[in-house]
Design an enzyme around this catalytic site. Structure first.
Site, PDB file in Angstrom:
ATOM      1  N   GLY A   1       0.817  -1.205   0.000  1.00 38.84           N
ATOM      2  CA  GLY A   1       0.000   0.000   0.000  1.00 38.84           C
ATOM      3  C   GLY A   1       0.846   1.248   0.000  1.00 38.84           C
ATOM      4  O   GLY A   1       2.022   1.211   0.371  1.00 38.84           O
TER       5      GLY A   1
ATOM      6  N   GLY B   1       1.697   5.835   4.324  1.00 37.14           N
ATOM      7  CA  GLY B   1       0.724   6.503   5.175  1.00 37.14           C
ATOM      8  C   GLY B   1      -0.652   5.898   5.192  1.00 37.14           C
ATOM      9  O   GLY B   1      -1.590   6.475   5.722  1.00 37.14           O
ATOM     10  N   THR B   2      -0.821   4.698   4.615  1.00 39.36           N
ATOM     11  CA  THR B   2      -2.149   4.092   4.626  1.00 39.36           C
ATOM     12  C   THR B   2      -2.393   3.277   5.887  1.00 39.36           C
ATOM     13  O   THR B   2      -3.470   2.714   6.047  1.00 39.36           O
ATOM     14  CB  THR B   2      -2.347   3.184   3.410  1.00 39.36           C
ATOM     15  OG1 THR B   2      -1.192   2.394   3.232  1.00 39.36           O
ATOM     16  CG2 THR B   2      -2.610   3.992   2.158  1.00 39.36           C
TER      17      THR B   2
ATOM     18  N   HIS C   1      -7.575  34.531 -15.190  1.00 40.73           N
ATOM     19  CA  HIS C   1      -7.259  33.128 -15.460  1.00 40.73           C
ATOM     20  C   HIS C   1      -8.125  32.190 -14.611  1.00 40.73           C
ATOM     21  O   HIS C   1      -8.806  31.301 -15.129  1.00 40.73           O
ATOM     22  CB  HIS C   1      -5.765  32.892 -15.191  1.00 40.73           C
ATOM     23  CG  HIS C   1      -5.283  31.511 -15.478  1.00 40.73           C
ATOM     24  ND1 HIS C   1      -4.538  31.203 -16.598  1.00 40.73           N
ATOM     25  CD2 HIS C   1      -5.444  30.344 -14.814  1.00 40.73           C
ATOM     26  CE1 HIS C   1      -4.251  29.922 -16.601  1.00 40.73           C
ATOM     27  NE2 HIS C   1      -4.800  29.367 -15.518  1.00 40.73           N
ATOM     28  N   GLU C   2      -8.135  32.434 -13.304  1.00 40.91           N
ATOM     29  CA  GLU C   2      -8.905  31.541 -12.424  1.00 40.91           C
ATOM     30  C   GLU C   2     -10.402  31.679 -12.689  1.00 40.91           C
ATOM     31  O   GLU C   2     -11.135  30.695 -12.641  1.00 40.91           O
ATOM     32  CB  GLU C   2      -8.585  31.829 -10.954  1.00 40.91           C
ATOM     33  CG  GLU C   2      -7.138  31.569 -10.555  1.00 40.91           C
ATOM     34  CD  GLU C   2      -6.620  30.185 -10.923  1.00 40.91           C
ATOM     35  OE1 GLU C   2      -7.409  29.223 -10.886  1.00 40.91           O
ATOM     36  OE2 GLU C   2      -5.428  30.069 -11.277  1.00 40.91           O
TER      37      GLU C   2
ATOM     38  N   ASP D   1      -1.955  23.410 -16.792  1.00 41.36           N
ATOM     39  CA  ASP D   1      -3.282  23.067 -17.316  1.00 41.36           C
ATOM     40  C   ASP D   1      -3.141  22.317 -18.629  1.00 41.36           C
ATOM     41  O   ASP D   1      -3.798  21.288 -18.857  1.00 41.36           O
ATOM     42  CB  ASP D   1      -4.099  24.342 -17.586  1.00 41.36           C
ATOM     43  CG  ASP D   1      -4.270  25.187 -16.330  1.00 41.36           C
ATOM     44  OD1 ASP D   1      -4.252  24.600 -15.238  1.00 41.36           O
ATOM     45  OD2 ASP D   1      -4.415  26.412 -16.463  1.00 41.36           O
TER      46      ASP D   1
HETATM   47  P1  ADP Z   1       2.449   3.321   6.632  1.00 37.04           P
HETATM   48  O1  ADP Z   1       3.160   2.381   7.522  1.00 37.04           O
HETATM   49  O2  ADP Z   1       1.435   2.659   5.747  1.00 37.04           O
HETATM   50  O3  ADP Z   1       3.338   4.243   5.860  1.00 37.04           O
HETATM   51  P2  ADP Z   1       1.569   4.355   9.137  1.00 37.04           P
HETATM   52  O4  ADP Z   1       0.908   3.179   9.706  1.00 37.04           O
HETATM   53  O5  ADP Z   1       2.940   4.654   9.620  1.00 37.04           O
HETATM   54  O6  ADP Z   1       1.577   4.286   7.558  1.00 37.04           O
HETATM   55  O7  ADP Z   1       0.629   5.616   9.348  1.00 37.04           O
HETATM   56  C1  ADP Z   1       1.105   6.814   9.893  1.00 37.04           C
HETATM   57  C2  ADP Z   1       0.055   7.463  10.748  1.00 37.04           C
HETATM   58  O8  ADP Z   1      -1.072   7.835   9.985  1.00 37.04           O
HETATM   59  C3  ADP Z   1      -0.493   6.547  11.807  1.00 37.04           C
HETATM   60  O9  ADP Z   1       0.264   6.621  12.971  1.00 37.04           O
HETATM   61  C4  ADP Z   1      -1.909   7.066  12.022  1.00 37.04           C
HETATM   62  O10 ADP Z   1      -1.905   8.138  12.918  1.00 37.04           O
HETATM   63  C5  ADP Z   1      -2.276   7.584  10.669  1.00 37.04           C
HETATM   64  N1  ADP Z   1      -3.045   6.588   9.909  1.00 37.04           N
HETATM   65  C6  ADP Z   1      -2.665   6.007   8.747  1.00 37.04           C
HETATM   66  N2  ADP Z   1      -3.606   5.169   8.290  1.00 37.04           N
HETATM   67  C7  ADP Z   1      -4.611   5.192   9.176  1.00 37.04           C
HETATM   68  C8  ADP Z   1      -5.870   4.515   9.264  1.00 37.04           C
HETATM   69  N3  ADP Z   1      -6.260   3.648   8.326  1.00 37.04           N
HETATM   70  N4  ADP Z   1      -6.653   4.788  10.326  1.00 37.04           N
HETATM   71  C9  ADP Z   1      -6.264   5.667  11.260  1.00 37.04           C
HETATM   72  N5  ADP Z   1      -5.103   6.329  11.242  1.00 37.04           N
HETATM   73  C10 ADP Z   1      -4.271   6.104  10.223  1.00 37.04           C
HETATM   74 ZN    ZN Z   2      -4.899  27.446 -14.822  1.00 34.07          ZN
END
Ligand code: ADP
Ligand code: ZN
Length: 608
Positions: free
Chosen positions: A190, A193-194, A412-413, A490
């Site tokens: 994944g 940050g997931t 533009h915007e 764009d």
């Molecule tokens: P990864 O290991 O996938 O890179 P982490 O587990 O280190 O991500 O996630 C970092 C932080 O982000 C966690 O400590 C938590 O605070 C937050 N976080 C990430 N995913 C979730 C989730 N599914 N639910 C709740 N918090 C999450």
């Molecule tokens: Zn633009």
């Protein structure tokens, strides 16, 4: 260290030289022996101190000097006695003991100091290379893990799969009785940050077992063999504490395909990977060690890692969807006082593509904003600010735009906004701003009603039109020769969409539903190779089709702006005045003018 060394050196030198000077101060005047003899004859001498061949002389006028006996002058004593001179004598003196010790040891001491200095340097540089092969895994004792499944949301399937593993760890015998084998290795796949680390920790927390955490890059050191011995040490420790969980983050740092290297040989990584494989094969399923490895690049991993008995289970940890994001926001705002106006639905809608970690960051930033302005709780305003900050980088409020630049950005915007709002099949406008952020001088935000996984042809075409809205507004207002480079991004995005429509998604009638794009990453070269497996004829046709799509939608956008030119001017004025317009303000500007226009036209029609 060098300073220390110099300091002690100077101290020793100073001490030594003072010793020497104290010893010699009184008698540092040297006089020849014959003068001494004549001094005796002339009754000038009060006292002598005989020290081997050295004679320290004190004259009657209290002057002092030193002289040396050239040969054994046996008559000297008689001469001194005859003249009634006081005679002192000391045993033949050795050179001062302490000083001689210091002098003889000094070179050795200095070289030891220099040696220590270099060792310290090496130690610092290699961060513990001298502790060869000690595992650097961080250990969490079972009682210290507070993470549970309650802390995770948004990846429900992964969570379900992982729950099974907790069962294994809690009641292994139940499974063994039936001949089942407890999995040794789990690969979590994944984006960053997931919540992969979080999930692994929660397994340990739920099953109440120790948790070893190490990153793949911790194994990669400058000395060959250290990584491998670290692996050995880690497994050794884990076996002592089993059942337990070992979590290896970024396994791709060591687990890349062997044999094919981008930078020539890399023995260290290979040895480390081999050691991991050996260790995994080595322990039997009685030892309840579960190794969880995380990566976002499963495609580059060595196939040997995935063989059965190793990391043979895969768990995909997805980015959260709209509901998942809502749950994650709820989890992370548990301990944060929220204002009544905070609407988690709206926040969750406005952050598609955010990972759990991004959401945690968003909430943290919002709380920081609230604290900065001494607020009692966090309101929607802070969430908006935090979101903008994360998406776009920090606001560049300090950058002063000239009025001309501001006007250009506003036109533009406004162009994007008007086309986006008035063209069919487009996400509604959420906000438009000419506050510069990152590289762009302004931004128009659109808010999808729900997460789009499949996007229709109509919607894509409208998106292309909207992307050209900015450039078209500039062109209409300032003329063809005065357009700016502000539309480059764009144009890029619009072109990519059109290209994909033709070569990937089969949206072109001329080309048909055939894929002409090969954007698979080629592992061996780590480069994208565009396989040109089609003829020049097709290539020309593809180009023509892309141009056709772009021209068509460019014209659609142009028509909308020309028809609504008064709205364009109005919105530009409001943007310059307020810098940011929200959804309601935008709607008011567009539809009020529309109604006014309608009424005007009606009156005109009646007159006609
Ligand atoms: P990864 O290991 O996938 O890179 P982490 O587990 O280190 O991500 O996630 C970092 C932080 O982000 C966690 O400590 C938590 O605070 C937050 N976080 C990430 N995913 C979730 C989730 N599914 N639910 C709740 N918090 C999450
Ligand atoms: Zn633009």
């Amino acid at each position: 260290m060098i300073k220390n060394l110099l300091f002690w050196l100077t101290v020793t030198i100073i001490v030594m030289s003072t010793f020497q000077s104290i010893r010699q101060k009184k008698y540092n005047l040297k006089i020849d022996y014959s003068s001494f003899l004549s001094d005796i004859k002339n009754n000038n001498i009060k006292e002598v101190k005989i020290n081997g061949k050295e004679i320290n002389v004190i004259k009657k006028n209290n002057n002092k000097y030193t002289t040396y006996i050239p040969i054994n002058d046996l008559t000297l004593l008689n001469k001194l006695i005859n003249k009634n001179i006081k005679i002192n004598s000391t045993p033949i003196s050795e050179p001062n003991l302490i000083i001689s010790i210091i002098i003889s040891w000094l070179p050795l001491i200095i070289s030891i100091l220099v040696w220590l200095f270099f060792i310290k340097q090496i130690y610092n540089n290699s961060k513990g290379a001298l502790f060869f092969g000690k595992s650097r895994a961080k250990t969490l004792i079972k009682n210290n893990i507070k993470t549970t499944f309650k802390d995770i949301a948004g990846c429900n399937e992964a969570k379900e799969e992982v729950k099974e593993i907790v069962e294994y760890l809690k009641t292994p015998n139940k499974f063994k009785k039936l001949g089942g084998k407890i999995p040794k290795g789990i690969l979590m796949i994944g984006s960053p940050g997931t919540g992969k680390t979080l999930l692994a920790k929660a397994i340990a927390g739920e099953a109440k077992v120790p948790f070893y955490n190490i990153s793949g890059s911790d194994f990669v050191e400058m000395f060959v063999g250290i990584g491998a011995s670290r692996v050995r040490d880690m497994f050794y420790q884990a076996k002592k504490n089993c059942p337990c969980i070992i979590f290896i983050d970024e396994i791709d740092a060591v687990g890349r395909r062997r044999g094919i290297n981008f930078s020539g040989g890399h023995d260290e990584r290979e040895q480390t990977l081999n050691q991991i494989l050996v260790e995994m094969d080595g322990f039997n399923s009685n030892e309840e060690i579960i190794i969880i490895a995380a990566t976002n690049r499963p495609d580059v991993l060595d196939p040997a890692l995935m063989r059965s008995g190793r990391f043979d289970r895969r768990i995909i940890v997805d980015l959260p969807d709209i509901n998942g994001r809502k749950e994650i926001i709820k989890i992370h705002t548990r301990n944060i006082p929220l204002n009544k106006d905070v609407n988690i639905d709206i926040i969750s809608k406005s952050i598609p593509g955010f990972s759990g970690a991004d959401i945690a960051n968003l909430i943290n930033e919002a709380a920081l904003f609230a604290a900065k302005y001494n607020k009692k709780n966090v309101s929607m305003k802070e969430f908006e600010k935090a979101k903008d900050k994360i998406i776009m980088g920090t606001e560049r409020k300090s950058l002063v735009m000239t009025n001309d630049q501001k006007e250009l950005a506003a036109y533009h915007e406004s162009g994007h906004t008007i086309v986006g709002e008035l063209i069919p099949n487009h996400d509604p406008v959420h906000k438009v701003t000419i506050i510069p952020r990152g590289k762009s001088l302004g931004t128009t935000f659109f808010l999808p009603e729900n997460d789009n996984f499949n996007i229709s042809l109509n919607k894509l075409e409208s998106k292309i039109s909207t992307l050209y809205g900015g450039r078209i507004a500039e062109e209409i207002i300032y003329g063809k020769k005065n357009i700016s480079t502000g539309a480059s991004n764009d144009i890029k995005i619009a072109t990519i969409i059109a290209k994909n429509m033709v070569t990937k998604w089969g949206f072109s009638k001329e080309i048909g539903p055939i894929s002409y794009i090969d954007d698979e990453e080629i592992i061996y070269t780590n480069k994208i190779i565009k396989n040109k497996n089609f003829s020049n004829y097709i290539s020309e046709k593809i180009d023509k089709e892309i141009k056709k799509i772009i021209n068509k939608n460019y014209l659609r956008a142009k028509n909308i702006i020309i028809k609504n030119i008064n709205i364009l001017h109005k919105m530009k004025n409001k943007l310059i005045k307020y810098e940011t317009l929200n959804k309601n303000q935008i709607k008011k500007i567009i539809y009020k003018s529309k109604i006014n226009n309608l009424i005007k036209n009606n009156i005109k029609n009646k007159r006609d």
